[in-house]
Design an enzyme around this catalytic site. Structure first.
Site, PDB file in Angstrom:
ATOM      1  N   ASN A 105       0.811  -1.247   0.031  1.00  0.00           N
ATOM      2  CA  ASN A 105      -0.036   0.135  -0.073  1.00  0.00           C
ATOM      3  C   ASN A 105       0.804   1.225  -0.059  1.00  0.00           C
ATOM      4  O   ASN A 105       1.457   1.535   0.931  1.00  0.00           O
ATOM      5  CB  ASN A 105      -0.851   0.041   1.158  1.00  0.00           C
ATOM      6  CG  ASN A 105      -1.980   1.218   1.332  1.00  0.00           C
ATOM      7  OD1 ASN A 105      -1.694   2.115   0.363  1.00  0.00           O
ATOM      8  ND2 ASN A 105      -2.327   1.296   2.431  1.00  0.00           N
ATOM      9  N   LYS A 128      -0.130   4.249  -0.259  1.00  0.00           N
ATOM     10  CA  LYS A 128      -0.735   5.481   0.371  1.00  0.00           C
ATOM     11  C   LYS A 128      -0.564   6.626  -0.550  1.00  0.00           C
ATOM     12  O   LYS A 128      -0.341   6.554  -2.001  1.00  0.00           O
ATOM     13  CB  LYS A 128      -0.187   5.571   1.739  1.00  0.00           C
ATOM     14  CG  LYS A 128      -0.486   4.149   2.523  1.00  0.00           C
ATOM     15  CD  LYS A 128      -0.283   4.498   4.121  1.00  0.00           C
ATOM     16  CE  LYS A 128      -0.296   2.993   4.820  1.00  0.00           C
ATOM     17  NZ  LYS A 128      -0.124   3.197   6.093  1.00  0.00           N
ATOM     18  N   HIS A 131      -9.566   0.960   4.980  1.00  0.00           N
ATOM     19  CA  HIS A 131      -8.315   1.040   5.661  1.00  0.00           C
ATOM     20  C   HIS A 131      -8.774   1.967   6.811  1.00  0.00           C
ATOM     21  O   HIS A 131      -9.341   3.031   6.719  1.00  0.00           O
ATOM     22  CB  HIS A 131      -7.336   1.642   4.537  1.00  0.00           C
ATOM     23  CG  HIS A 131      -5.776   1.790   5.540  1.00  0.00           C
ATOM     24  ND1 HIS A 131      -5.564   2.557   6.111  1.00  0.00           N
ATOM     25  CD2 HIS A 131      -4.899   0.918   4.886  1.00  0.00           C
ATOM     26  CE1 HIS A 131      -4.360   2.510   6.538  1.00  0.00           C
ATOM     27  NE2 HIS A 131      -3.861   1.205   5.913  1.00  0.00           N
ATOM     28  N   GLU A 135      -6.920   4.529   8.122  1.00  0.00           N
ATOM     29  CA  GLU A 135      -6.951   5.949   7.601  1.00  0.00           C
ATOM     30  C   GLU A 135      -8.274   6.584   7.032  1.00  0.00           C
ATOM     31  O   GLU A 135      -8.491   7.773   7.314  1.00  0.00           O
ATOM     32  CB  GLU A 135      -5.378   6.017   6.781  1.00  0.00           C
ATOM     33  CG  GLU A 135      -4.239   5.819   7.666  1.00  0.00           C
ATOM     34  CD  GLU A 135      -3.042   5.254   6.834  1.00  0.00           C
ATOM     35  OE1 GLU A 135      -3.141   5.229   5.401  1.00  0.00           O
ATOM     36  OE2 GLU A 135      -2.216   4.787   7.374  1.00  0.00           O
ATOM     37  N   GLU A 191      -5.320  -5.135  10.514  1.00  0.00           N
ATOM     38  CA  GLU A 191      -4.476  -4.124  10.401  1.00  0.00           C
ATOM     39  C   GLU A 191      -4.736  -3.468  12.023  1.00  0.00           C
ATOM     40  O   GLU A 191      -5.429  -2.417  12.354  1.00  0.00           O
ATOM     41  CB  GLU A 191      -4.585  -3.205   9.430  1.00  0.00           C
ATOM     42  CG  GLU A 191      -4.280  -3.622   8.281  1.00  0.00           C
ATOM     43  CD  GLU A 191      -3.547  -2.446   7.228  1.00  0.00           C
ATOM     44  OE1 GLU A 191      -2.566  -2.645   6.752  1.00  0.00           O
ATOM     45  OE2 GLU A 191      -4.112  -1.349   7.252  1.00  0.00           O
ATOM     46  N   GLY A 213       2.567   1.941  10.941  1.00  0.00           N
ATOM     47  CA  GLY A 213       3.419   3.202  10.660  1.00  0.00           C
ATOM     48  C   GLY A 213       4.215   3.585  11.942  1.00  0.00           C
ATOM     49  O   GLY A 213       4.686   4.614  12.004  1.00  0.00           O
ATOM     50  N   SER A 254       3.268  -2.211  10.307  1.00  0.00           N
ATOM     51  CA  SER A 254       4.731  -2.300  10.615  1.00  0.00           C
ATOM     52  C   SER A 254       5.565  -3.599  10.140  1.00  0.00           C
ATOM     53  O   SER A 254       6.552  -4.118  10.890  1.00  0.00           O
ATOM     54  CB  SER A 254       5.176  -1.949  12.186  1.00  0.00           C
ATOM     55  OG  SER A 254       4.758  -0.685  12.390  1.00  0.00           O
TER      56      SER A 254
HETATM   57  P1  13P Z   1       2.974   0.269   7.827  1.00  0.00           P
HETATM   58  O1  13P Z   1       3.580  -1.024   7.004  1.00  0.00           O
HETATM   59  O2  13P Z   1       3.717   1.589   7.236  1.00  0.00           O
HETATM   60  O3  13P Z   1       2.804   0.009   9.295  1.00  0.00           O
HETATM   61  O4  13P Z   1       1.434   0.519   7.032  1.00  0.00           O
HETATM   62  C1  13P Z   1       0.660  -0.662   7.213  1.00  0.00           C
HETATM   63  C2  13P Z   1      -0.653  -0.350   6.354  1.00  0.00           C
HETATM   64  O5  13P Z   1      -1.667   0.534   6.760  1.00  0.00           O
HETATM   65  C3  13P Z   1      -0.836  -0.976   5.128  1.00  0.00           C
HETATM   66  O6  13P Z   1      -2.339  -0.721   4.757  1.00  0.00           O
END
Ligand code: 13P
Length: 264
Positions: free
Chosen positions: A10, A12, A97, A99, A168, A174, A212
């Protein structure tokens, strides 16, 4: 029942057009052939067409989207429909997601509608579920995930078996704070049980982990019996790291893989 592993990157809202084209080309070049897992990259929406061009003529590295509209067509300014994505060669689509749930206030109902639209358009939805740190500390993890899953289950019925679930945990995204393999396995097994309780062929459904994941922790996570792959953020922006994770998934899927997912 062996489920085919899936590793999805991803990206982003990161990278320029040139950088993302180059990253796609680099991942493609470094990817070993004939891996026993599916590999997907999800560029930002405005870069999907350009990355599709880079991926043309091969079937090893698949294209994914980060979101899809809750409606099929019409006056929905700024939205991108499942059919539009499919036309560009997109095969997978991240839905719900955390976010987007947080910043775009996406409700469980909206996530369920988007999941349905993705399936209708011939895309495989990767439906994200996860609890916050406060919810985990309060012992609400199973309840929160059940609630998130319920909305999707109600909308899809038996078609729930066609989605990929991504666990997740919000506190792991992150942050560098990965769920331990045992913690993640426990949640994945509980999610599979919740699917089975809804009458879905849960042993067929892929449940991937996100939060992560990196080359140092991927093999241990992927060796867990109910972890069927990864949804990777930060590490997916470094071609070598992403391919390392893909290779770990491939090794864990091979007969003879040791308890750590490594071929002895
Ligand atoms: P990270 O791997 O940066 O923690 O992000 C995970 C994520 O949100 C994948 O959709």
């Amino acid at each position: 029942m062996t489920r085919r592993k899936l590793v999805a990157g991803n990206w982003k809202m990161t990278g320029s057009l040139a950088a993302n084209r180059a990253l796609a080309a680099e991942v493609l070049e470094r990817l070993p052939g004939h891996l026993p897992c599916d590999v997907v990259i999800c560029p930002p929406p405005v870069h999907v067409a350009a990355v599709a061009e880079v991926l043309q003529g091969q079937a090893q590295l698949l294209l994914g989207a980060q979101d899809v509209a809750a409606e099929a067509d019409g006056a929905y300014t700024g939205d991108v429909s499942g059919a539009m994505l499919r036309e560009l060669g997109v095969r997978y689509c991240i839905v719900g997601h955390s976010e987007r749930r947080q910043h775009q206030h996406e409700s469980n109902l909206a996530v369920a509608q988007k999941t349905q639209r993705a399936l209708d358009a011939g895309l495989t939805p990767i439906v994200c579920l996860g609890e916050t740190a406060q919810q985990r500390d309060a012992g609400w993890t199973d309840w929160v995930l059940g609630h998130q899953l319920d909305a999707v289950a109600r909308a899809l019925g038996q078609r729930l078996a066609e989605v990929v679930l991504a666990y997740e945990p919000v506190w792991a995204i992150g942050t560098g704070q990965t769920a331990s393999p045992a913690q993640a396995q426990q949640v994945h097994a509980a999610l599979r049980e919740q699917m089975a309780q809804r009458g879905v062929a849960a042993e067929r459904v892929r449940i991937v982990y996100g939060g992560s994941m990196n080359p140092a922790n991927a093999a241990d996570l992927l060796a867990q019996p109910d972890i069927d792959g990864g949804l990777v953020g930060g590490a997916a922006r470094v071609a070598d790291d992403f391919v390392d994770i893909v290779e770990a998934a491939g090794r864990s899927a091979m007969p003879g893989a040791g308890a750590m997912g490594k071929l002895e």
